[in-house]
Design a protein around this motif. Structure first.
Motif, PDB file in Angstrom:
ATOM      1  N   HIS A 108       0.835  -1.209   0.000  1.00  0.00           N
ATOM      2  CA  HIS A 108       0.000   0.000   0.000  1.00  0.00           C
ATOM      3  C   HIS A 108       0.870   1.259   0.000  1.00  0.00           C
ATOM      4  O   HIS A 108       0.546   2.243  -0.671  1.00  0.00           O
ATOM      5  N   GLY A 109       1.971   1.232   0.740  1.00  0.00           N
ATOM      6  CA  GLY A 109       2.877   2.376   0.764  1.00  0.00           C
ATOM      7  C   GLY A 109       3.525   2.620  -0.584  1.00  0.00           C
ATOM      8  O   GLY A 109       3.679   3.761  -1.021  1.00  0.00           O
ATOM      9  N   GLU A 167       2.223   1.821  -3.449  1.00  0.00           N
ATOM     10  CA  GLU A 167       1.149   2.311  -4.310  1.00  0.00           C
ATOM     11  C   GLU A 167       0.872   3.805  -4.078  1.00  0.00           C
ATOM     12  O   GLU A 167       0.635   4.562  -5.021  1.00  0.00           O
ATOM     13  N   ARG A 168       0.928   4.238  -2.813  1.00  0.00           N
ATOM     14  CA  ARG A 168       0.662   5.641  -2.472  1.00  0.00           C
ATOM     15  C   ARG A 168       1.853   6.553  -2.746  1.00  0.00           C
ATOM     16  O   ARG A 168       1.722   7.769  -2.718  1.00  0.00           O
ATOM     17  N   GLY A 169       3.039   5.968  -2.931  1.00  0.00           N
ATOM     18  CA  GLY A 169       4.219   6.786  -3.153  1.00  0.00           C
ATOM     19  C   GLY A 169       5.023   7.036  -1.899  1.00  0.00           C
ATOM     20  O   GLY A 169       5.930   7.866  -1.892  1.00  0.00           O
ATOM     21  N   ASP A 170       4.713   6.320  -0.815  1.00  0.00           N
ATOM     22  CA  ASP A 170       5.441   6.510   0.435  1.00  0.00           C
ATOM     23  C   ASP A 170       6.898   6.073   0.352  1.00  0.00           C
ATOM     24  O   ASP A 170       7.713   6.473   1.174  1.00  0.00           O
ATOM     25  N   ASP A 186       8.872   6.684  -2.247  1.00  0.00           N
ATOM     26  CA  ASP A 186       9.574   7.501  -3.245  1.00  0.00           C
ATOM     27  C   ASP A 186      10.854   8.115  -2.701  1.00  0.00           C
ATOM     28  O   ASP A 186      11.730   8.511  -3.467  1.00  0.00           O
TER      29      ASP A 186
END
Length: 78
Positions: free
Chosen positions: A56-57, A59-62, A64
């Motif tokens: 999930h992270g 996917e959210r860009g956490d 990056d």
């Protein structure tokens, strides 16, 4: 060795490794991959709960921040 090389060249965003918790004989290769993930700041999950959080992270860009710390190199082209 192939997974280790991909970790060292920053080609892997995360490692998800699931094993039987009842076995106590983990392979030395798994220990090597774990140490490489720690060395190169690769998120490493060994259970479903952590894996879900990492996915999930991602996917959210956490995750990056990894591109800032160690940017991926562009493939060599002619």
């Amino acid at each position: 060795q192939q997974i280790g090389a991909r970790i060292a060249y920053n080609e892997i965003d995360m490692v998800l490794f699931f094993c039987d918790p009842q076995t106590h004989d983990l392979d030395t290769d798994v220990d090597y991959i774990t140490r490489l993930c720690d060395q190169y700041n690769i998120p490493y999950a060994t259970n479903v709960g952590t894996a879900e959080m990492l996915i999930h992270g991602l996917e959210r860009g956490d995750l990056d921040w990894r591109d800032i710390v160690s940017p991926k190199t562009a493939p060599f082209t002619v």
